[in-house]
Design an enzyme around this catalytic site. Structure first.
Site, PDB file in Angstrom:
ATOM      1  N   ASP A   1       2.887   9.305  -1.658  1.00  0.00           N
ATOM      2  CA  ASP A   1       1.799   8.494  -1.123  1.00  0.00           C
ATOM      3  C   ASP A   1       1.535   7.336  -2.068  1.00  0.00           C
ATOM      4  O   ASP A   1       1.518   7.524  -3.297  1.00  0.00           O
ATOM      5  CB  ASP A   1       0.523   9.336  -0.989  1.00  0.00           C
ATOM      6  CG  ASP A   1      -0.254   9.029   0.277  1.00  0.00           C
ATOM      7  OD1 ASP A   1      -0.064   7.929   0.833  1.00  0.00           O
ATOM      8  OD2 ASP A   1      -1.044   9.881   0.709  1.00  0.00           O
TER       9      ASP A   1
ATOM     10  N   HIS B   1       0.807  -1.219   0.000  1.00  0.00           N
ATOM     11  CA  HIS B   1       0.000   0.000   0.000  1.00  0.00           C
ATOM     12  C   HIS B   1       0.841   1.271   0.000  1.00  0.00           C
ATOM     13  O   HIS B   1       0.295   2.365  -0.142  1.00  0.00           O
ATOM     14  CB  HIS B   1      -0.945  -0.008   1.198  1.00  0.00           C
ATOM     15  CG  HIS B   1      -2.002  -1.058   1.095  1.00  0.00           C
ATOM     16  ND1 HIS B   1      -3.211  -0.848   0.479  1.00  0.00           N
ATOM     17  CD2 HIS B   1      -2.012  -2.354   1.500  1.00  0.00           C
ATOM     18  CE1 HIS B   1      -3.940  -1.955   0.524  1.00  0.00           C
ATOM     19  NE2 HIS B   1      -3.226  -2.887   1.130  1.00  0.00           N
TER      20      HIS B   1
END
Length: 462
Positions: free
Chosen positions: A364, A157
């Site tokens: 991110d 992730h």
């Protein structure tokens, strides 16, 4: 359909009828498990004097969970140490904050072994096993060493760092080799997958053929599968009574001003300092707009036992105070900075009230706040998403106002663009964004990954 076993560092044990203030990943995994059925295994978040492997079972909101407690030393070395002082900063390109300690890695390997030993008896023969995130990269290898033959997938992730950064990790090759115990490995974006390919081909003598990545006699399937949100659920949340109340609170507190909002965990990867400085530049360069906007930053604390995060909080406290001291008036505070989380229905209402959302991380893996903001908007009068080019979501959300978060001037310009954007353009951009958020939602993401994992058996049988 095979049962799904999800394994992650922490397990969010849901309560019936409550959404809570859980993160986007927790909500996404809960949605996937409700659709497929199965089990969610991980750490309870609690400590024990001596690890026993005792499993705490729970049922709630259609989810079955199984959790274990860890020793204080485990948490310090595995979680606060290797996961969050070594891998997290390294994977977010912050080698200057990365700490390399042998004890950290020892704890990381020990806890992964404890996960493997404890979860293995819970796995049935035909289960699909799906491991999540940087905390548990070695888990697949340890499960294989224990005799597990199930189809086994791993999803990262976070970003995957460039090869030159990753090689700063003393055990970098051992870490990457452990990924080849899985059958399918997933990344959010092409950039992260390309970085993985580069490491494998340049340092391991591997080959890449489409989704097939081979090193020696082991071939895995490496895919791009950008995570989504439960879009329908969040759109419904935005029209709930709780959301309407939160929205009205925002309107009352803003007193006619345009609301700008940011919602992030308190983390250096989120670019909060740079965001505050960008808003300060906006105020300095647009004196006629002072008093016409209100910036709300919600930043619940995380990893409070890691020194770096304590420093971030102190820095933002000081920075917001300085900006408010410079620009505030008797009836206006430029920045409202809140260190607490809110339930999802409340956040949906806050998002719907906001004319602009600043989602400007420095790096991110994806960023689900960007997608939640879009899902919460009023179709007749939507707000504007200002999105960092360094968020994984930028690959899918090109109709946002894309910005370099390191540039205060560019951030200030983006705010002017967003605040002055005509309604017709706001609607056009929002319609393109919501179409993608609806099509590539959490169920699409889950199906994309699990279809690849299901196909492993078919290839072996062919």
């Amino acid at each position: 359909m095979s049962r799904l076993v999800v394994i992650s560092n922490r397990v969010a044990v849901p309560k019936q009828g409550e959404s809570g203030n859980q993160g986007g990943l927790a909500v996404a995994l809960q949605s996937a498990l409700r659709q497929h059925g199965g089990l969610w295994f991980g750490w309870s978040g609690e400590t024990t004097e001596q690890f026993t492997g005792t499993i705490h079972d729970a049922e709630g909101a259609g989810i079955t969970t199984a959790t274990i407690d860890l020793e204080e030393q485990d948490i310090e070395e595995y979680y606060n140490g290797f996961a969050n002082r070594t891998l997290w900063p390294l994977f977010h390109y912050r080698i200057d904050l990365t700490e390399f300690e042998r004890d950290f890695e020892g704890g990381y390997q020990r806890v992964n072994q404890r996960f493997a030993d404890t979860v293995a008896p819970l796995i049935e023969d035909d289960d699909l096993v799906w491991v999540h995130d940087y905390h548990l990269i070695p888990l697949g290898k340890k499960l294989r060493e224990g005799g597990l033959r199930n189809r086994l997938g791993f999803f990262l992730h976070t970003p995957w760092p460039p090869t030159r950064l990753l090689t700063a990790l003393p055990s970098h090759r051992k870490l990457v080799e452990s990924l080849f115990a899985y059958d399918v490995v997933g990344f959010h974006t092409e950039d992260w997958l390309d970085s993985f390919h580069h490491y494998v081909t340049s340092l391991m003598g591997g080959t890449v053929d489409g989704t097939r990545v081979t090193v020696g006699d082991r071939t895995i399937c490496a895919i791009i599968a950008p995570i989504g949100i439960d879009t329908a659920e969040f759109e419904a949340a935005a029209t709930s009574d709780e959301a309407r109340f939160a929205r009205e609170r925002m309107y009352m507190s803003a007193t006619g001003r345009s609301l700008i909002v940011g919602v992030d965990r308190l983390d250096y990867s989120k670019g909060l300092r740079q965001r505050f400085l960008g808003y300060e530049r906006f105020l300095a360069s647009q004196p006629e707009r002072r008093g016409l906007t209100s910036f709300l930053q919600i930043a619940p604390p995380s990893r409070e036992k890691v020194d770096t995060y304590q420093e971030i909080r102190a820095d933002l406290d000081a920075l917001s105070g300085r900006i408010n001291g410079e620009y505030a008036d008797i009836d206006w505070t430029p920045i409202r900075y809140v260190n607490r989380g809110y339930p999802r229905q409340d956040l949906a209402g806050i998002f719907r009230a906001a004319r602009v959302a600043l989602v400007t991380p420095l790096r991110d893996g994806m960023n689900l706040v960007a997608k939640e903001y879009v899902a919460a908007q009023d179709p007749e009068d939507p707000g504007v998403l200002v999105l960092s080019v360094f968020a994984g979501a930028a690959e899918q959300m090109k109709d946002a106002v894309l910005v370099n978060p390191y540039s205060a001037e560019e951030m200030a310009d983006a705010l002017v663009t967003a605040l002055t954007m005509p309604r017709e353009e706001r609607i056009r951009r929002w319609q393109a964004l919501i179409a993608g958020v609806r099509e590539q939602d959490v169920f699409w993401w889950c199906a994309r990954f699990l279809d690849a994992l299901e196909a492993v058996k078919e290839r072996e049988m062919a």
